[in-house]
Design a protein around this motif. Structure first.
Motif, PDB file in Angstrom:
ATOM      1  N   PHE A  17     128.517  69.428  29.450  1.00  0.00           N
ATOM      2  CA  PHE A  17     127.773  69.368  29.606  1.00  0.00           C
ATOM      3  C   PHE A  17     127.501  67.730  28.519  1.00  0.00           C
ATOM      4  O   PHE A  17     127.002  66.561  29.044  1.00  0.00           O
ATOM      5  N   GLU A  18     127.288  67.807  27.551  1.00  0.00           N
ATOM      6  CA  GLU A  18     126.831  67.207  26.262  1.00  0.00           C
ATOM      7  C   GLU A  18     127.682  65.663  26.292  1.00  0.00           C
ATOM      8  O   GLU A  18     127.065  64.867  25.999  1.00  0.00           O
ATOM      9  N   ASN A  19     129.148  65.657  26.260  1.00  0.00           N
ATOM     10  CA  ASN A  19     129.735  64.554  27.233  1.00  0.00           C
ATOM     11  C   ASN A  19     129.707  64.075  27.880  1.00  0.00           C
ATOM     12  O   ASN A  19     129.134  62.731  27.824  1.00  0.00           O
ATOM     13  N   VAL A  20     128.464  64.340  29.258  1.00  0.00           N
ATOM     14  CA  VAL A  20     128.195  64.155  30.666  1.00  0.00           C
ATOM     15  C   VAL A  20     127.045  63.394  30.365  1.00  0.00           C
ATOM     16  O   VAL A  20     126.762  62.269  30.889  1.00  0.00           O
ATOM     17  N   LEU A  21     126.525  64.257  29.510  1.00  0.00           N
ATOM     18  CA  LEU A  21     124.616  63.051  29.044  1.00  0.00           C
ATOM     19  C   LEU A  21     124.895  62.008  28.707  1.00  0.00           C
ATOM     20  O   LEU A  21     124.121  61.205  28.681  1.00  0.00           O
ATOM     21  N   ASN A  22     125.718  61.852  27.723  1.00  0.00           N
ATOM     22  CA  ASN A  22     125.949  61.124  26.043  1.00  0.00           C
ATOM     23  C   ASN A  22     126.611  59.702  27.623  1.00  0.00           C
ATOM     24  O   ASN A  22     126.236  58.642  26.917  1.00  0.00           O
ATOM     25  N   ASP A  23     127.482  60.291  28.579  1.00  0.00           N
ATOM     26  CA  ASP A  23     127.896  59.369  29.070  1.00  0.00           C
ATOM     27  C   ASP A  23     126.931  59.123  29.508  1.00  0.00           C
ATOM     28  O   ASP A  23     127.181  57.163  29.998  1.00  0.00           O
ATOM     29  N   LEU A  24     126.067  59.486  30.645  1.00  0.00           N
ATOM     30  CA  LEU A  24     125.428  59.446  31.813  1.00  0.00           C
ATOM     31  C   LEU A  24     124.185  58.046  30.510  1.00  0.00           C
ATOM     32  O   LEU A  24     123.397  57.154  30.984  1.00  0.00           O
ATOM     33  N   SER A  25     124.267  59.020  29.079  1.00  0.00           N
ATOM     34  CA  SER A  25     122.491  57.733  28.300  1.00  0.00           C
ATOM     35  C   SER A  25     123.446  56.170  28.567  1.00  0.00           C
ATOM     36  O   SER A  25     122.519  55.744  27.919  1.00  0.00           O
TER      37      SER A  25
END
Length: 114
Positions: A17-25
């Motif tokens: 989840f953290e990786n996905v949020l970082n990629d989206l940001s």
């Protein structure tokens, strides 16, 4: 093409989840908020009631983005809530962004969503 999508497909083993949020940001704007400030709307009625309530209480701006604004009773009630807010707060800015072609689709008796 979106580089985020290709990155996700090649890194499925490290998909947290953290990786996905970082990629989206990295591909779009973000803003911090507390979880307590988020309301989950589960039904179309809840969404509509939120639009009306927030429109009524607006003091600075109302910005709505939609494909079209229908001509039924609910839509008229929503527009009336924005009119009421404008009367109470003359400095209120109201913007409604609509798809031009879609808003003209159901023209009857020379009326449209515009």
């Amino acid at each position: 093409p979106c580089s985020f999508l290709s990155t996700m497909s090649t890194q499925t083993t490290n998909l947290s989840f953290e990786n996905v949020l970082n990629d989206l940001s990295s591909i779009g704007p973000t803003f911090p908020c507390d979880a307590d400030d988020i309301d989950i709307l589960s039904t179309p009625t809840e969404f509509y009631e939120s639009l009306v309530n927030y429109s009524r209480g607006a003091k600075d701006r109302i910005f709505i983005s939609t494909l079209y604004l229908g001509q039924g009773e609910r839509e008229k009630h929503l527009v009336d809530s924005m009119k009421s807010a404008l009367q109470q707060h003359p400095d209120l800015h109201v913007s409604i962004l609509m798809d031009y072609c879609r808003s003209l689709r159901n023209i009857q008796d020379e009326q449209s969503s515009l």
